[in-house]
Design an enzyme around this catalytic site. Sequence first.
Site, PDB file in Angstrom:
ATOM      1  N   HIS A  13      -2.356 -19.057  11.355  1.00 40.97           N
ATOM      2  CA  HIS A  13      -2.565 -18.150  12.480  1.00 40.97           C
ATOM      3  C   HIS A  13      -1.578 -18.489  13.584  1.00 40.97           C
ATOM      4  O   HIS A  13      -1.335 -19.664  13.863  1.00 40.97           O
ATOM      5  CB  HIS A  13      -3.997 -18.280  13.018  1.00 40.97           C
ATOM      6  CG  HIS A  13      -4.250 -17.387  14.194  1.00 40.97           C
ATOM      7  ND1 HIS A  13      -4.572 -16.062  14.047  1.00 40.97           N
ATOM      8  CD2 HIS A  13      -4.181 -17.614  15.519  1.00 40.97           C
ATOM      9  CE1 HIS A  13      -4.707 -15.515  15.240  1.00 40.97           C
ATOM     10  NE2 HIS A  13      -4.471 -16.434  16.154  1.00 40.97           N
TER      11      HIS A  13
ATOM     12  N   ARG B  22     -14.269  -8.045  26.428  1.00 41.76           N
ATOM     13  CA  ARG B  22     -13.478  -8.994  27.223  1.00 41.76           C
ATOM     14  C   ARG B  22     -12.237  -8.302  27.775  1.00 41.76           C
ATOM     15  O   ARG B  22     -11.847  -8.507  28.922  1.00 41.76           O
ATOM     16  CB  ARG B  22     -13.077 -10.195  26.361  1.00 41.76           C
ATOM     17  CG  ARG B  22     -14.239 -11.131  26.062  1.00 41.76           C
ATOM     18  CD  ARG B  22     -13.886 -12.098  24.936  1.00 41.76           C
ATOM     19  NE  ARG B  22     -12.731 -12.917  25.269  1.00 41.76           N
ATOM     20  CZ  ARG B  22     -11.950 -13.509  24.359  1.00 41.76           C
ATOM     21  NH1 ARG B  22     -12.195 -13.371  23.063  1.00 41.76           N
ATOM     22  NH2 ARG B  22     -10.931 -14.235  24.745  1.00 41.76           N
TER      23      ARG B  22
ATOM     24  N   LYS C 249     -12.750 -15.764  12.898  1.00 39.98           N
ATOM     25  CA  LYS C 249     -12.108 -14.933  11.884  1.00 39.98           C
ATOM     26  C   LYS C 249     -11.517 -15.790  10.766  1.00 39.98           C
ATOM     27  O   LYS C 249     -11.502 -15.396   9.608  1.00 39.98           O
ATOM     28  CB  LYS C 249     -11.026 -14.065  12.538  1.00 39.98           C
ATOM     29  CG  LYS C 249     -11.651 -12.900  13.344  1.00 39.98           C
ATOM     30  CD  LYS C 249     -10.643 -12.169  14.204  1.00 39.98           C
ATOM     31  CE  LYS C 249     -10.315 -12.958  15.445  1.00 39.98           C
ATOM     32  NZ  LYS C 249      -9.681 -12.194  16.518  1.00 39.98           N
TER      33      LYS C 249
ATOM     34  N   ASP D 267     -17.082 -10.491  16.819  1.00 37.01           N
ATOM     35  CA  ASP D 267     -15.909 -10.861  17.617  1.00 37.01           C
ATOM     36  C   ASP D 267     -15.155  -9.607  18.061  1.00 37.01           C
ATOM     37  O   ASP D 267     -14.667  -9.544  19.189  1.00 37.01           O
ATOM     38  CB  ASP D 267     -14.967 -11.782  16.836  1.00 37.01           C
ATOM     39  CG  ASP D 267     -13.667 -11.986  17.604  1.00 37.01           C
ATOM     40  OD1 ASP D 267     -13.734 -12.581  18.691  1.00 37.01           O
ATOM     41  OD2 ASP D 267     -12.618 -11.503  17.157  1.00 37.01           O
TER      42      ASP D 267
ATOM     43  N   SER E 196     -13.086 -17.081  19.158  1.00 35.77           N
ATOM     44  CA  SER E 196     -12.674 -15.780  18.621  1.00 35.77           C
ATOM     45  C   SER E 196     -11.712 -15.963  17.451  1.00 35.77           C
ATOM     46  O   SER E 196     -11.901 -15.398  16.366  1.00 35.77           O
ATOM     47  CB  SER E 196     -12.014 -14.977  19.745  1.00 35.77           C
ATOM     48  OG  SER E 196     -11.326 -13.859  19.249  1.00 35.77           O
TER      49      SER E 196
HETATM   50  N1  URA Z   1      -6.575 -13.676  19.705  1.00 37.95           N
HETATM   51  C1  URA Z   1      -7.854 -13.546  19.278  1.00 37.95           C
HETATM   52  O1  URA Z   1      -8.093 -13.265  18.127  1.00 37.95           O
HETATM   53  N2  URA Z   1      -8.860 -13.751  20.158  1.00 37.95           N
HETATM   54  C2  URA Z   1      -8.640 -14.075  21.443  1.00 37.95           C
HETATM   55  O2  URA Z   1      -9.589 -14.257  22.163  1.00 37.95           O
HETATM   56  C3  URA Z   1      -7.310 -14.188  21.879  1.00 37.95           C
HETATM   57  C4  URA Z   1      -6.301 -13.992  20.999  1.00 37.95           C
END
Ligand code: URA
Length: 432
Positions: free
Chosen positions: A87, A173, A192, A166, A188
Amino acid sequence: MPSPTRVNPVDVILAKRRGEAHPQHQLEAFIGGYQRGEVADYQVAAWLMAVVWRGMSDVETAALTQVLADSGERLDLSELPHCVDKHSTGGVGDTTTLVLAPLVAALGATVAKLSGRGLGHSGGTIDKLESIPGFGATLDRDAFLRQAREVGVVVSGQSADLAPADGLLYALRDATGTVESLPLIASSIMSKKLAGGAKHLVLDVKTGSGAFMKRDAEARALARAMVGIGRQAGLAVRAVLSRMDQPLGRAVGHALEVREALALLRGEALDGHLREVVVVLAFELLESAGLVTSRSQVEAALDDGRALERFERWVAAQGGDVGALARLDVAPDEAAWPAPASGTLRRVDAERVGIAVARLGGAREHKSDTVDLGVGAVLHARVGDEVRAGEPLATLYHRGGRGLEAALAALTGAAEVGTALTPPAVVVDVLR
Ligand code: URA
Ligand code: CA
């Protein structure tokens, strides 16, 4: 089925307002209630703002991550050998996944990724891949697992089922000024990744002017939090801190980035930053999985064509025309972005370059927008290079001038030219 535990949402908001830590069952009930429509948007929004100000303990952040990860389906990849994932916290000109995935697969790992599309100024992997004629990113579960088994690499575009809570929280948010919170960002991202089913994860956490976290200390804290969450959840996580004081590669824009990824896979040297980050990320994943012991093993697979061969098998497996890789649709018209002064190039604001490419039509602001995969920019100068006033820092690829004026306006002031400097290393640190 037992009926879900309920909480009084106001009690949860008040507890966080006082700075108390939520036990996991309370988070489960609150987030679950939100998903079921029993807790209102405005209540969750108030709670999010309290989290921004009061923070969360490590244990609480890990618990929130689990609750989010369990809010939908978790992908079961246990039948696949050495499942790894990567990621990045939002790069510009960041083509690492396209090179990293076939590279680690060539060395025995499996990359089975559900990936979102790009939103805002950084491009998504799926969109980049779709600049290859024929490439399809819609696979059903069986085809996804079969390709993972047979080719070692598969990237599919449906991610709505992964950590759906999320997705709900993130939208809220975004609309309430509560994105910037370390526990909210860390949970967050990691929710995932946990739902995605890999066993080894490497995080590329960007730091610097073009990054989400502008300062090393913030980026390091985010990296540490995510490594800690992974450890508690039984996922082997390592984090690489990498600098973003210019776009990572020379190319920004979908087809142009695929072209750059191919050059790297063919062993062309380019200027080294993209390759350096790819090799470090790949090494950390593969060593974590017990598949290599040295960086030179990783470099060999890049230099001797094994990674390229795997890339072509991957593209072909998803319907892509491998023969067309040599002639991707790049926008036909060119314009120069001139250097503002003579001297040493000290910084190129990566975010502004991303925004410029967006102005040319190369990004979506809303999920339903279409993207021009052929527009973009190729940088000619890198931080540390001598440049002369008026000479091109980059070539912009556009279609008939569409968005060109706005793109050049976005680039005004994006390059800092001044006294000589030795360019700093792109990889700042590795956290294990
Ligand atoms: N990327 C995400 O998946 N979540 C966040 O809160 C910020 C960046
Ligand atoms: Ca991304």
